[in-house]
Write a protein that holds these residues in place. Structure first.
Motif, short mmCIF file in Angstrom:
data_model
loop_
_atom_site.label_atom_id
_atom_site.label_comp_id
_atom_site.label_asym_id
_atom_site.label_seq_id
_atom_site.Cartn_x
_atom_site.Cartn_y
_atom_site.Cartn_z
N GLY A 1 25.54 -3.03 6.54
CA GLY A 1 24.70 -2.72 7.70
C GLY A 1 23.94 -1.43 7.50
O GLY A 1 22.76 -1.33 7.85
N LEU A 2 24.61 -0.43 6.92
CA LEU A 2 23.95 0.85 6.67
C LEU A 2 22.85 0.73 5.64
O LEU A 2 21.79 1.35 5.77
N ILE A 3 23.07 -0.07 4.61
CA ILE A 3 22.05 -0.27 3.57
C ILE A 3 20.78 -0.85 4.20
O ILE A 3 19.68 -0.37 3.92
N ILE A 4 20.93 -1.87 5.03
CA ILE A 4 19.76 -2.49 5.66
C ILE A 4 19.07 -1.49 6.59
O ILE A 4 17.84 -1.39 6.62
N TYR A 5 19.85 -0.73 7.34
CA TYR A 5 19.29 0.27 8.24
C TYR A 5 18.45 1.28 7.45
O TYR A 5 17.28 1.53 7.79
N TYR A 6 19.01 1.85 6.39
CA TYR A 6 18.27 2.86 5.62
C TYR A 6 17.16 2.25 4.79
O TYR A 6 16.13 2.90 4.57
N TYR A 7 17.31 1.02 4.35
CA TYR A 7 16.23 0.30 3.68
C TYR A 7 15.00 0.29 4.60
O TYR A 7 13.89 0.61 4.18
N ASN A 8 15.22 -0.05 5.87
CA ASN A 8 14.13 -0.07 6.84
C ASN A 8 13.58 1.32 7.10
O ASN A 8 12.36 1.50 7.18
N ILE A 9 14.45 2.30 7.23
CA ILE A 9 14.00 3.68 7.46
C ILE A 9 13.11 4.15 6.30
O ILE A 9 12.03 4.70 6.51
N TYR A 10 13.57 3.95 5.07
CA TYR A 10 12.81 4.42 3.91
C TYR A 10 11.46 3.72 3.82
O TYR A 10 10.43 4.37 3.62
N PHE A 11 11.45 2.39 4.00
CA PHE A 11 10.17 1.68 3.93
C PHE A 11 9.25 2.11 5.07
O PHE A 11 8.05 2.26 4.87
N GLU A 12 9.81 2.32 6.23
CA GLU A 12 8.99 2.75 7.37
C GLU A 12 8.43 4.15 7.12
O GLU A 12 7.29 4.44 7.47
N ALA A 13 9.22 5.03 6.51
CA ALA A 13 8.73 6.38 6.19
C ALA A 13 7.55 6.30 5.21
O ALA A 13 6.56 7.01 5.38
N PHE A 14 7.66 5.44 4.21
CA PHE A 14 6.56 5.26 3.27
C PHE A 14 5.34 4.70 4.00
O PHE A 14 4.21 5.13 3.76
N THR A 15 5.56 3.76 4.91
CA THR A 15 4.47 3.17 5.69
C THR A 15 3.81 4.23 6.58
O THR A 15 2.58 4.32 6.64
N GLN A 16 4.63 5.03 7.26
CA GLN A 16 4.10 6.10 8.12
C GLN A 16 3.24 7.06 7.31
O GLN A 16 2.23 7.56 7.80
N GLN A 17 3.62 7.30 6.06
CA GLN A 17 2.89 8.22 5.18
C GLN A 17 1.63 7.56 4.62
O GLN A 17 0.76 8.23 4.09
N GLY A 18 1.54 6.22 4.75
CA GLY A 18 0.40 5.51 4.19
C GLY A 18 0.54 5.26 2.69
O GLY A 18 -0.46 5.03 2.01
N VAL A 19 1.76 5.29 2.19
CA VAL A 19 2.02 5.11 0.76
C VAL A 19 2.27 3.63 0.48
O VAL A 19 3.08 2.98 1.15
N LYS A 20 1.58 3.11 -0.50
CA LYS A 20 1.74 1.72 -0.91
C LYS A 20 2.64 1.66 -2.15
O LYS A 20 2.59 2.55 -3.01
N LEU A 21 3.43 0.60 -2.21
CA LEU A 21 4.32 0.40 -3.35
C LEU A 21 3.95 -0.87 -4.08
O LEU A 21 3.60 -1.87 -3.46
N LYS A 22 4.05 -0.81 -5.41
CA LYS A 22 3.89 -2.04 -6.17
C LYS A 22 5.17 -2.86 -6.02
O LYS A 22 6.21 -2.36 -5.58
N LYS A 23 5.07 -4.12 -6.36
CA LYS A 23 6.22 -5.02 -6.27
C LYS A 23 7.32 -4.52 -7.20
O LYS A 23 7.09 -4.27 -8.37
N ILE A 24 8.51 -4.36 -6.64
CA ILE A 24 9.66 -3.92 -7.43
C ILE A 24 10.34 -5.18 -7.96
O ILE A 24 10.86 -5.98 -7.18
N ASP A 25 10.29 -5.36 -9.27
CA ASP A 25 10.83 -6.58 -9.86
C ASP A 25 12.09 -6.28 -10.69
O ASP A 25 12.51 -5.14 -10.84
N GLU A 26 12.67 -7.35 -11.22
CA GLU A 26 13.91 -7.24 -11.99
C GLU A 26 13.78 -6.30 -13.18
O GLU A 26 14.69 -5.53 -13.47
N THR A 27 12.65 -6.35 -13.86
CA THR A 27 12.45 -5.48 -15.03
C THR A 27 12.49 -4.02 -14.61
O THR A 27 13.16 -3.20 -15.25
#
Length: 159
Positions: free
Chosen positions: A56-82
């Protein structure tokens, strides 16, 4: 290098913490679908530790981190297995060295996101609204997974 600001982390926390369950599910789905392989990677860490609270904590912080990047206007490339595999090899070495020496500079240089790292460290130490703290084992596991999340997201920033 793009640093996520304290202000945008605070905006992310306010947004995520004030969503109702349906809106939170929608946000989780949005960020999950955008980075399916990455979400699978972080979720598998929770399963490996066999800690339901951690999931539950992982999902919560996953959302927080992505939202922080979104708030900053930072785009991420697709994170893949490699990308994950390449990172994991480096991370294992740094984490082992950190555990031996307890040199936080190793983690700071790995993540290149000191504000997110400080936020995470404070979260690990703080009491919840009901006055409870994470047990040491869960806090350590969350530290390991969160550090990996922040570092991989930082490496995925589109400049």
């Amino acid at each position: 290098m793009t640093l996520i600001t304290v202000e945008n982390i605070e905006k992310a926390v306010l947004k995520v913490d004030n969503l109702d369950d349906d809106a939170l599910d929608k946000l989780s789905e949005t960020y999950g679908l955008a980075q399916e392989e990455f979400l699978g990677y972080v979720a598998s860490a929770g399963m490996e530790f066999e800690n339901d609270q951690l999931m539950g904590l992982i999902i919560y912080y996953y959302n927080i981190y992505f939202e922080a990047f979104t708030q900053q206007g930072v785009k991420l490339k697709k994170i893949d297995e490699t990308m994950i595999d390449d990172f994991h090899q480096e991370y294992d070495n740094i984490l082992e060295e950190y555990m031996e020496e307890e040199d936080m500079d190793l983690i700071v240089s790995l993540t290149n996101q000191p504000n997110l790292l400080s936020f995470m460290a404070m979260e690990l130490e703080m009491e919840d609204d009901d006055g409870t703290r994470l047990d040491d084992e869960t806090a350590t596991q969350l530290f390991i997974v969160s550090t990996a999340m922040i570092a991989i997201m930082n490496k995925a920033i589109i400049q």
